[in-house]
Design an enzyme around this catalytic site. Structure first.
Site, PDB file in Angstrom:
ATOM      1  N   THR A 190    -124.165 -73.674  14.448  1.00 18.09           N
ATOM      2  CA  THR A 190    -123.707 -72.215  14.044  1.00 18.09           C
ATOM      3  C   THR A 190    -123.812 -72.384  12.403  1.00 18.09           C
ATOM      4  O   THR A 190    -123.384 -73.723  11.931  1.00 18.09           O
ATOM      5  CB  THR A 190    -122.582 -71.890  14.957  1.00 18.09           C
ATOM      6  OG1 THR A 190    -122.781 -71.386  16.078  1.00 18.09           O
ATOM      7  CG2 THR A 190    -121.760 -70.893  13.530  1.00 18.09           C
ATOM      8  N   ARG A 218    -124.342 -62.256  26.455  1.00 16.44           N
ATOM      9  CA  ARG A 218    -123.241 -63.852  26.164  1.00 16.44           C
ATOM     10  C   ARG A 218    -123.144 -63.229  24.600  1.00 16.44           C
ATOM     11  O   ARG A 218    -123.625 -63.793  23.455  1.00 16.44           O
ATOM     12  CB  ARG A 218    -123.454 -64.704  27.022  1.00 16.44           C
ATOM     13  CG  ARG A 218    -122.751 -66.446  25.872  1.00 16.44           C
ATOM     14  CD  ARG A 218    -123.008 -66.870  25.340  1.00 16.44           C
ATOM     15  NE  ARG A 218    -121.500 -67.362  24.620  1.00 16.44           N
ATOM     16  CZ  ARG A 218    -121.327 -68.838  23.494  1.00 16.44           C
ATOM     17  NH1 ARG A 218    -122.168 -68.545  22.085  1.00 16.44           N
ATOM     18  NH2 ARG A 218    -120.762 -69.347  23.433  1.00 16.44           N
ATOM     19  N   GLY A 220    -121.047 -65.093  21.410  1.00 13.81           N
ATOM     20  CA  GLY A 220    -119.397 -66.505  21.698  1.00 13.81           C
ATOM     21  C   GLY A 220    -118.484 -66.113  20.595  1.00 13.81           C
ATOM     22  O   GLY A 220    -118.149 -64.686  20.708  1.00 13.81           O
ATOM     23  N   ASP A 221    -118.265 -67.234  20.027  1.00 12.92           N
ATOM     24  CA  ASP A 221    -116.484 -67.446  19.260  1.00 12.92           C
ATOM     25  C   ASP A 221    -116.680 -66.844  17.729  1.00 12.92           C
ATOM     26  O   ASP A 221    -116.505 -66.006  17.157  1.00 12.92           O
ATOM     27  CB  ASP A 221    -116.290 -68.375  18.770  1.00 12.92           C
ATOM     28  CG  ASP A 221    -116.690 -69.909  18.201  1.00 12.92           C
ATOM     29  OD1 ASP A 221    -117.449 -69.546  18.822  1.00 12.92           O
ATOM     30  OD2 ASP A 221    -116.684 -70.084  17.411  1.00 12.92           O
ATOM     31  N   GLY A 244    -118.883 -72.225  21.745  1.00 11.90           N
ATOM     32  CA  GLY A 244    -117.567 -70.558  21.605  1.00 11.90           C
ATOM     33  C   GLY A 244    -116.117 -70.802  22.391  1.00 11.90           C
ATOM     34  O   GLY A 244    -115.899 -70.209  22.316  1.00 11.90           O
TER      35      GLY A 244
HETATM   36  N1  GLY Z   1    -120.126 -71.587  18.573  1.00 12.16           N
HETATM   37  C1  GLY Z   1    -120.866 -70.720  18.249  1.00 12.16           C
HETATM   38  C2  GLY Z   1    -120.948 -70.127  19.813  1.00 12.16           C
HETATM   39  O1  GLY Z   1    -120.485 -70.511  20.578  1.00 12.16           O
HETATM   40  O2  GLY Z   1    -121.950 -69.527  20.244  1.00 12.16           O
END
Ligand code: GLY
Length: 282
Positions: A190, A218, A220-221, A244
């Site tokens: 990321t 899905r 993520g964070d 995430g």
């Molecule tokens: N931090 C990136 C993800 O988990 O998608």
């Protein structure tokens, strides 16, 4: 991670990351190492140039992330990893600490620069968070640059995905072919940037392809404001990287900001509290 700052009468600074984690020496040639470092340098320079010309922290963070999204070596934009379905679904967010304005997008396909789309949501819509087809339609309507599937194809990412696509495992950015090794060796690709402009405003931006072999849909964070991305002039600007799900459960970035605002902690103390105690507990 790279930091560049200017200590004039009106100081400004930018910090960028291309993902955290361990890159094993045996997987890294001299040329590849140079290419990664050059990619990071190009990104920090792009953000710095915006600040040097008096531009805003938000525009600087965005400019840095755009460079990383255009570089196939990083897991964002062009270099995004493959999902279980063998396509790229990208997430991004941007937040301006001056007025807490924010924009985020999730699960977009074929958008060349997801961080620009997030900024478009922030600057030119009544919303904060768009996802999937709605986000893609918004990109088309607002004239964001699109690219065909081939633009996002790289053999490197394809091979990573091929090694685990038949199972239910998913993984962050990696190179090892063995599934056990894949899951041990976490290279978090990321990308993100935080910046402080001449006016003292701060901002954060994050962009990612997420995790190799992740399930359809899905998220993520990274695009979740307060989890993977947050900025507030009162406290700090944060762009997270890593697996995430724990960051979402911890509402990590906002928690750091809250500990600073409500408990008077320093940035370091708040980071230690959240990353070493809270997230590591999940
Ligand atoms: N931090 C990136 C993800 O988990 O998608």
């Amino acid at each position: 991670m790279l930091i560049k700052f200017n200590q004039s009468m009106q100081p400004f600074s930018i910090v960028i990351h291309g993902g955290a984690g361990t890159i094993l020496k045996e997987d890294m040639t001299d040329d590849l190492e140079k290419a990664y470092l050059q990619g990071l340098q190009d990104a920090v320079n792009a953000g710095y140039a915006v600040l040097e010309q008096g531009g805003s922290a938000a525009n600087a963070a965005k400019a840095a992330v755009v460079i990383l999204e255009d570089n196939v070596l990083f897991n964002a934009g062009r270099g995004s990893v493959f999902t279980k379905k063998g396509v790229q679904e990208m997430d991004a967010a941007i937040m301006d600490g001056k007025d807490l304005s924010a924009g985020a997008i999730a699960g977009v396909r074929n958008v060349r620069n997801p961080v620009e789309l997030a900024a478009e949501v922030m600057n030119n819509s009544d919303h904060v968070f768009l996802s999937g087809k709605g986000a893609n339609d918004f990109a088309i309507k607002h004239g964001l640059k699109l690219e065909p599937d081939e633009y996002f194809f790289s053999k490197f990412r394809y091979d990573q995905w091929k090694a685990i696509r038949d199972g239910d495992n998913y993984s962050l950015d990696h190179t090892h072919q063995d599934v056990e090794e894949l899951l041990k060796d976490k290279k978090f690709g990321t990308v993100g940037a935080v910046a402080c402009d001449m006016q003292g405003n701060i901002a954060a931006a994050t962009s990612t392809g997420g995790m190799t072999n992740k399930k359809y849909g899905r998220i993520g964070d990274s695009p979740v404001i307060g989890s993977g991305t947050y900025a507030n002039n009162k406290t700090c600007a944060i762009s997270c990287t890593g697996h995430g799900e724990p960051f979402i459960k911890a509402v990590a970035a906002y928690d750091v900001s809250c500990l600073m605002e409500y408990k008077g902690m320093s940035l370091q103390q708040a980071m230690d509290e959240v990353t070493l105690k809270k997230i590591s507990g999940y």
